[in-house]
Design a protein around this motif. Structure first.
Motif, mmCIF file in Angstrom:
data_model
loop_
_atom_site.group_PDB
_atom_site.id
_atom_site.type_symbol
_atom_site.label_atom_id
_atom_site.label_comp_id
_atom_site.label_asym_id
_atom_site.label_seq_id
_atom_site.Cartn_x
_atom_site.Cartn_y
_atom_site.Cartn_z
ATOM 1 N N VAL A 101 0.871 -1.184 0.000
ATOM 2 C CA VAL A 101 0.000 0.000 0.000
ATOM 3 C C VAL A 101 0.905 1.231 0.000
ATOM 4 N N GLU A 102 0.894 1.958 -1.088
ATOM 5 C CA GLU A 102 1.799 3.097 -1.271
ATOM 6 C C GLU A 102 1.182 4.369 -0.662
ATOM 7 N N PRO A 103 1.885 5.025 0.291
ATOM 8 C CA PRO A 103 1.331 6.253 0.870
ATOM 9 C C PRO A 103 1.457 7.471 -0.040
ATOM 10 N N LYS A 104 2.357 7.411 -1.019
ATOM 11 C CA LYS A 104 2.589 8.570 -1.859
ATOM 12 C C LYS A 104 1.341 8.939 -2.667
ATOM 13 N N GLY A 105 1.012 10.246 -2.654
ATOM 14 C CA GLY A 105 -0.113 10.743 -3.428
ATOM 15 C C GLY A 105 -1.465 10.508 -2.796
ATOM 16 N N ARG A 106 -1.495 10.092 -1.507
ATOM 17 C CA ARG A 106 -2.763 9.778 -0.845
ATOM 18 C C ARG A 106 -2.930 10.582 0.447
ATOM 19 N N ALA A 134 4.616 11.911 7.022
ATOM 20 C CA ALA A 134 3.734 11.772 5.864
ATOM 21 C C ALA A 134 4.269 12.557 4.675
ATOM 22 N N GLN A 135 4.750 13.764 4.941
ATOM 23 C CA GLN A 135 5.298 14.589 3.874
ATOM 24 C C GLN A 135 6.538 13.940 3.259
ATOM 25 N N ASP A 136 7.408 13.348 4.114
ATOM 26 C CA ASP A 136 8.618 12.687 3.611
ATOM 27 C C ASP A 136 8.286 11.520 2.683
ATOM 28 N N PHE A 137 7.171 10.871 2.922
ATOM 29 C CA PHE A 137 6.777 9.712 2.110
ATOM 30 C C PHE A 137 5.857 10.111 0.959
ATOM 31 N N GLY A 138 5.665 11.415 0.744
ATOM 32 C CA GLY A 138 4.923 11.866 -0.431
ATOM 33 C C GLY A 138 3.422 11.931 -0.285
ATOM 34 N N ALA A 139 2.898 11.849 0.953
ATOM 35 C CA ALA A 139 1.445 11.940 1.147
ATOM 36 C C ALA A 139 0.966 13.358 0.841
ATOM 37 N N ARG A 140 -0.331 13.473 0.533
ATOM 38 C CA ARG A 140 -0.894 14.780 0.175
ATOM 39 C C ARG A 140 -1.543 15.501 1.345
ATOM 40 N N GLY A 141 -1.907 14.778 2.387
ATOM 41 C CA GLY A 141 -2.564 15.383 3.540
ATOM 42 C C GLY A 141 -2.705 14.363 4.649
ATOM 43 N N VAL A 142 -3.052 14.853 5.857
ATOM 44 C CA VAL A 142 -3.129 13.983 7.027
ATOM 45 C C VAL A 142 -4.384 14.305 7.824
ATOM 46 N N LEU A 143 -5.089 13.245 8.246
ATOM 47 C CA LEU A 143 -6.213 13.345 9.182
ATOM 48 C C LEU A 143 -5.821 12.614 10.462
ATOM 49 N N ILE A 144 -5.971 13.281 11.611
ATOM 50 C CA ILE A 144 -5.519 12.722 12.893
ATOM 51 C C ILE A 144 -6.726 12.549 13.808
ATOM 52 N N TYR A 145 -6.896 11.326 14.341
ATOM 53 C CA TYR A 145 -8.063 11.049 15.189
ATOM 54 C C TYR A 145 -7.644 10.331 16.471
ATOM 55 N N PRO A 146 -8.444 10.430 17.564
ATOM 56 C CA PRO A 146 -8.175 9.709 18.810
ATOM 57 C C PRO A 146 -8.870 8.342 18.801
ATOM 58 N N ASP A 147 -8.115 7.273 18.862
ATOM 59 C CA ASP A 147 -8.697 5.934 18.913
ATOM 60 C C ASP A 147 -8.921 5.542 20.368
ATOM 61 N N GLN A 164 16.815 13.922 8.900
ATOM 62 C CA GLN A 164 16.690 14.462 7.545
ATOM 63 C C GLN A 164 17.307 13.535 6.495
ATOM 64 N N VAL A 165 17.173 12.227 6.719
ATOM 65 C CA VAL A 165 17.611 11.262 5.712
ATOM 66 C C VAL A 165 16.628 11.311 4.549
ATOM 67 N N VAL A 166 17.138 11.413 3.356
ATOM 68 C CA VAL A 166 16.284 11.503 2.180
ATOM 69 C C VAL A 166 15.861 10.105 1.753
ATOM 70 N N PRO A 167 14.527 9.844 1.641
ATOM 71 C CA PRO A 167 14.088 8.517 1.231
ATOM 72 C C PRO A 167 14.672 8.121 -0.117
#
Length: 807
Positions: free
Chosen positions: A265-270, A288-301, A766-769
């Motif tokens: 499951v690729e996080p990039k672009g999602r 998330a930004q380092d792995f190329g995600a477009r946005g983040v939703l944070i919830y309390p489980d 700051q290791v570059v993926p």
């Protein structure tokens, strides 16, 4: 003695009335050529004795004159008779002085253990108001402090503060700041003042609230998902729109995203759906930004909070607030203080994210999880929402719109000071966040109440004769909920002064989040002192036990049970990682799941009281006792009680991790020998300083101050001098962020085996993926680390002629 004195007087009178004669004559025989000078005592009829000299001269002395040498002869005779008496008198004087010195000194040895430790050796300024004489020893100060602290009203202040609206920049905050300033002015403080900063804060736009929509097949937003409370947001989120398929990513750590990618499951672009906990909001968004995600939703489980019939938990419709700036202070003036609306170049902090983020409630998260398809999440990723099982996704497309706006906002820090008598230019600093998003009972009301009670208690101690050696600085911070903005801006404004003058910082933030466990997030320099103080503070929930006995009850290693590293979301972090000042933050927590109401509108006095089952006053009192006794030791001990040798153990522990890769490095012709040598030099310098202190004279104020200056700057020595504070504000090689840190070096070396397939440690180093091990980068990292560590060893050694490097 009277008889001796009378004899001497009569003898002197008789001698003064008779003439004497000095005769120089040649003496024949074995000592020819030497003349004798003799003094004749005609009253005694004694034949003069011969004293030879190289002269041949003889003549009578004038009558009526008494030569000095005749008096010398008399005094010699009298001295022989008086010698026993004089020796006896000298012995009596010496014995009396020794006994007097012993009585005055018997408690002042700081190396003799806690039972006889004297906090002050000075008699001046140490007389109590109701006493006529006597020094205030450690036990006296401790008893006075505990008695005066017990006269306060901690619980009432917590309740009243939590009822006041006090978000940074609000009218309620301005009113509270004025009230606290007036409260400080009523105390026995030497100085009270405010400083105001104009900082860039981010707020939600009431006219354009943030939104979340499902997206249809043609890419247009359709049904809107309700965000129950438009006031809940992520300060410093990137603004704008983000659209993408939804993926569940557990806590959003780098290792979670690597695992997600490994499962296909690729996080990039999602868009990523992540749970609250384990790391802070800013670290989740940065990963998330380092792995190329477009946005983040944070919830309390619910799985991350207290469960059970007798436990209270967060409402399922409640979202949690949290800023997403990976750093501290005003991100729009990085490295510079925001005084007086000064204009700076248009530079932003590198810790600001480039993707939007938004908190959502557990109810909304349930709706999203039901839409996910794809592989089932690992068992340890499963939560307690009414969705079974959790899947990784992807799911349908979502559209996230974030419309927060930036505003220049005045914030005010409030200061109160008790000047020290011997080292007034050295400050022991204690502070607490004052602002809060929502009621903030646990977040800032407890810390503010404890701070005010400590000010009142130490002020009363001053009225009772106490005066610390070093200055005590009490501070109420503003802008804490936006990333320790108030404290960081103050540090930036006075950085060139504070690293020379600030001894230690003690944070009262997040002090009471439960009552089962106790943690100290601290610099290694303070660990030994904390252990000592824990043995002198009573446990708030185990009668008859000290805090130390409580923490070792289930774990004999108290350090493993209590000590934690300083987190970036603590105001104490900036003091150590940015300014090089050792710092500590205390917290009582629940055993297991965390306090569920932090950073929510349910963080009320009533909920905090219920979580602690009525023990809130006792736990808050324990924190006040702990912090107060720490302040007494730090501000009043003759020699600063900072364990500068501890960093040798820290380096050794990290080197142990690096040793695992020594074979891989050797195969490339590389070595870690420089780090080993620098660590050895530091340990030798620390041991040498310890021996110097042990063998020195404690009463030598000049020497003691010199040692204290070297000790208090040890933390500063670990700030890398080879990187720019503007580009890398957190220069500490153990706690900071950037290529100069030991953690970055370790993350880079790990790529020798991972082949650069992931981004392990990307947030901290700051290791570059996707990039593998780079020899040139490794050599630079090794040089930055080694010479910072070597510089610390050299500085600890003292003067340049005392440095003995073993390269």
């Amino acid at each position: 003695m009277e008889r001796l004195w009378g004899l001497l007087q009569r003898r002197a009178q008789r001698l003064s009335s008779r003439p004497s004669q000095t005769i120089y004559k040649r003496v024949e025989g074995t000592q020819q050529g030497r003349l004798e000078e003799e003094e004749e005592d005609r009253e005694e009829g004694v034949e003069p004795s011969a004293h030879f000299c190289p002269m041949e001269l003889r003549g009578p002395e004038p009558l009526g004159s008494l030569p000095a040498r005749q008096n010398l002869g008399f005094w010699a005779v009298a001295g022989r008779r008086a010698a026993p008496y004089l020796v006896l008198i000298a012995l009596l004087i010496f014995t009396g002085a020794f006994l007097l010195g012993y009585v005055a000194f018997r408690g002042s040895c700081q190396a003799c253990g806690d039972d006889v430790l004297v906090v002050s050796e000075d008699l001046n300024h140490e007389l109590g108001a109701d006493s006529h004489q006597g020094t205030l020893y450690w036990s006296d100060l401790q008893a006075m402090f505990l008695r005066l602290l017990g006269e306060g009203h901690l619980e009432d202040i917590i309740r009243q503060t939590s009822l006041r609206q006090r978000m940074a920049g609000s009218a309620g905050m301005a009113a509270l700041a004025q009230d606290i300033r007036e409260a400080l002015l009523r105390q026995q403080l030497d100085h009270v003042w405010l400083d105001t900063h104009y900082v860039g804060l981010q707020f939600p736009d009431p006219a354009h609230p943030n939104t979340l929509h499902w997206v249809n097949a043609s890419g247009r937003p359709e049904e809107q998902l309700p965000l129950e409370d438009p006031d809940v947001y992520c300060p410093y989120s990137a603004t704008g729109n983000a659209t993408g398929e939804l993926v569940y990513a557990h806590y959003g750590r780098s290792e979670d995203l690597q695992d997600l990618r490994a499962r296909g499951v690729e996080p990039k672009g999602r868009l990523l759906l992540v749970r609250l906990g384990m790391i802070n909001f800013a670290q989740k968004v940065a990963s998330a930004q380092d792995f190329g995600a477009r946005g983040v939703l944070i919830y309390p489980d619910p799985a991350d909070f207290s469960q059970g019939p007798h436990k209270i938990s967060l409402s399922s419709h409640q979202a949690v607030y949290g800023h997403v700036h990976l750093g501290t202070g005003d991100p729009y003036t990085p490295g510079f203080p925001s005084f007086n609306q000064t204009q700076f170049p248009p530079v932003q902090s590198s810790g600001l994210p480039s993707i939007p983020a938004q908190p959502i409630s557990a109810d909304i998260a349930s709706l999203l999880l039901r839409k996910l398809e794809g592989p089932v999440a690992p068992q340890e990723w499963q939560g307690h929402l009414p969705v079974s099982p959790y899947r990784l996704g992807p799911g349908p497309d979502l559209h996230l719109g974030v419309n927060n706006h930036r505003a220049s906002t005045p914030i005010s820090n409030i200061f109160g000071c008790i000047e020290g008598r011997s080292e007034p230019d050295h400050y022991v600093v204690i502070g607490a966040q004052r602002d809060a998003w929502g009621p903030g009972a646990a977040k800032s009301a407890v810390g503010t109440a404890i701070l005010l009670e400590l000010v009142r208690t130490f002020s009363s101690m001053v009225s009772n004769g106490f005066r610390p050696r070093r200055s005590l600085l009490f501070i109420s911070w503003d802008g804490g909920d936006f990333g320790s903005v108030g404290s960081t801006e103050w540090l930036e404004g006075y950085l060139s002064v504070l690293h020379l003058k600030a001894v230690v910082y003690v944070s009262l933030d997040n002090a009471v989040l439960g009552d089962d466990k106790f943690h100290a997030k601290t610099s290694p320099l303070l660990i030994s002192l904390i252990e000592n103080i824990l043995k002198q503070v009573d446990s708030p929930n185990r009668s008859g036990q000290t805090l130390y006995e409580q923490v070792v009850f289930n774990n004999h290693s108290w350090e493993a049970e209590v000590i934690r590293p300083l987190p970036m979301d603590s105001s104490a972090y900036s003091f150590t990682a940015f300014a090089g000042v050792p710092a500590v933050e205390f917290s009582f927590t629940e055993d297991g799941p965390a306090y569920p109401f932090l950073h929510t509108k349910e963080d009320t006095y009533e909920n905090l009281h219920r979580v602690l089952r009525g023990r809130l006053p006792a736990v808050a009192q324990a924190v006040a006792q702990l912090a107060g006794q720490l302040l007494i030791r730090l501000s009043h001990d003759h020699l600063l009680p900072l364990d500068f040798g501890r960093y040798g153990d820290v380096v050794l522990r990290h080197i142990g991790s690096l040793n695992e890769f020594s074979g891989d490095l050797k195969a490339r012709g590389l070595t870690l020998q420089w780090v080993y040598s620098a660590r050895g030099d530091y340990i030798r310098a620390a041991e040498k300083l310890r021996k110097e202190i042990y063998s020195s004279e404690e009463s030598d104020e000049r020497l003691t101050r010199m040692y204290n200056v070297r000790i208090m700057r040890v933390e500063f020595y670990f700030l890398s001098q080879y990187v720019s504070p503007a580009d890398s504000p957190f220069r500490h090689i153990f706690l900071g962020r950037g290529d100069h840190t030991l953690g970055a070096l370790l993350d880079h070396v790990r790529l020798l085996r991972s082949g650069g397939s992931g981004a392990l440690g990307a947030v901290s180093s700051q290791v570059v993926p996707g990039l593998g091990f780079q020899e040139s980068r490794f050599r630079r990292q090794l040089a930055l680390l080694t010479w910072t560590l070597q510089g610390a060893a050299n500085a600890l050694s003292g003067d340049v002629w005392n440095i003995d490097n073993n390269f």
